[in-house]
Design an enzyme around this catalytic site. Sequence first.
Site, PDB file in Angstrom:
ATOM      1  N   ASN A  10       0.856  -1.180   0.000  1.00 62.52           N
ATOM      2  CA  ASN A  10       0.000   0.000   0.000  1.00 62.52           C
ATOM      3  C   ASN A  10       0.897   1.236   0.000  1.00 62.52           C
ATOM      4  O   ASN A  10       1.447   1.598   1.028  1.00 62.52           O
ATOM      5  CB  ASN A  10      -0.907  -0.025   1.245  1.00 62.52           C
ATOM      6  N   LYS A  12       0.127   4.202  -0.301  1.00 62.49           N
ATOM      7  CA  LYS A  12      -0.534   5.387   0.288  1.00 62.49           C
ATOM      8  C   LYS A  12      -0.266   6.606  -0.607  1.00 62.49           C
ATOM      9  O   LYS A  12      -0.147   6.436  -1.819  1.00 62.49           O
ATOM     10  CB  LYS A  12      -0.066   5.595   1.740  1.00 62.49           C
ATOM     11  N   HIS A  94      -9.485   1.054   4.740  1.00 61.31           N
ATOM     12  CA  HIS A  94      -8.214   1.251   5.450  1.00 61.31           C
ATOM     13  C   HIS A  94      -8.443   2.177   6.654  1.00 61.31           C
ATOM     14  O   HIS A  94      -9.263   3.087   6.591  1.00 61.31           O
ATOM     15  CB  HIS A  94      -7.167   1.844   4.500  1.00 61.31           C
ATOM     16  N   GLU A  96      -6.850   4.570   7.722  1.00 62.71           N
ATOM     17  CA  GLU A  96      -6.684   6.009   7.433  1.00 62.71           C
ATOM     18  C   GLU A  96      -7.947   6.573   6.789  1.00 62.71           C
ATOM     19  O   GLU A  96      -8.320   7.723   7.043  1.00 62.71           O
ATOM     20  CB  GLU A  96      -5.439   6.215   6.549  1.00 62.71           C
ATOM     21  N   GLU A 165      -5.286  -5.005  10.347  1.00 67.35           N
ATOM     22  CA  GLU A 165      -4.258  -3.996  10.585  1.00 67.35           C
ATOM     23  C   GLU A 165      -4.556  -3.258  11.884  1.00 67.35           C
ATOM     24  O   GLU A 165      -5.367  -2.314  11.894  1.00 67.35           O
ATOM     25  CB  GLU A 165      -4.230  -2.989   9.436  1.00 67.35           C
ATOM     26  N   GLY A 171       2.519   2.327  10.718  1.00 65.97           N
ATOM     27  CA  GLY A 171       3.448   3.449  10.586  1.00 65.97           C
ATOM     28  C   GLY A 171       4.151   3.824  11.879  1.00 65.97           C
ATOM     29  O   GLY A 171       4.777   4.874  11.977  1.00 65.97           O
ATOM     30  N   SER A 211       3.586  -2.090  10.233  1.00 66.37           N
ATOM     31  CA  SER A 211       5.036  -2.113  10.456  1.00 66.37           C
ATOM     32  C   SER A 211       5.689  -3.442  10.077  1.00 66.37           C
ATOM     33  O   SER A 211       6.611  -3.905  10.748  1.00 66.37           O
ATOM     34  CB  SER A 211       5.361  -1.732  11.908  1.00 66.37           C
TER      35      SER A 211
END
Length: 248
Positions: A10, A12, A94, A96, A165, A171, A211
């Site tokens: 991904n 992003k 996701h 985010e 996730e 991150g 991560s």
Amino acid sequence: MGRKFVVGGNWKMNGDKKQVTEIVETLKKGPLDPNVEVVIGVPAIYLAYVQSIVPGTISVAAQNCWKVAKGAFTGEISPAMIKDIGANWVILGHSERRTIFGEKDELVAEKVAHALENGLKVIACIGETLEEREAGKTEEVVFRQTKALLPAIGNNWANVVLAYEPVWAIGTGKTASPQQAQDVHASLRNWLSANASPDVATSVRIQYGGSVTGANAKELASCPDIDGFLVGGASLKPEFVDIVNATQ
Ligand SMILES: O=C(CO)COP(=O)(O)O
């Protein structure tokens, strides 16, 4: 039949034309384990370009899409458009999208339903926040998020990959331990057995994301219920090749 390992990158909102070209060159050199399905999640503006330069062994995913085919939805792209440029996948839900852009379970489900109806394969993301984990609510949250997807997916599970996730691992450099990830994947499978079907539970692939690096991928990949990864930061780097090859 065993579950084919599936690794998603991904990207992003990262990369420019030069960098995305370099990433594809690195993937072409690989060598990538031919037994692993590889899907790269590309920023919308580079989808057509990347689709035109990747080898047929690598699939391209959009990172989001809207829930209808066309119309007055400024700034959005539809599954029909994604398919039109030759890409076959979309990443939906996701964290985010959920936290920064306020996407709720219901909207994610509507997007998943529309994407599947239009022939896209979907990486559907779920996962708890640190607060939720510390409150002992991990299972409650991932079951709730998955439950919202059940009617959207219907009997289309063959075209869905779930990506677990944990938000606190994204991150942050804090990877879930293999045991933590394995535990959630196993309970998700139990939940799916009871709430979807035993066949779905055994056949659906569940990726871990958060991560993942070249250094920790092998240990995570050895867990019986981890069927691949959804990789953020490391998918922009050459170590993505090592992550794809983690089961070798
Ligand atoms: O969000 C992720 C993939 O979708 C994970 O991101 P990182 O690998 O950068 O933690």
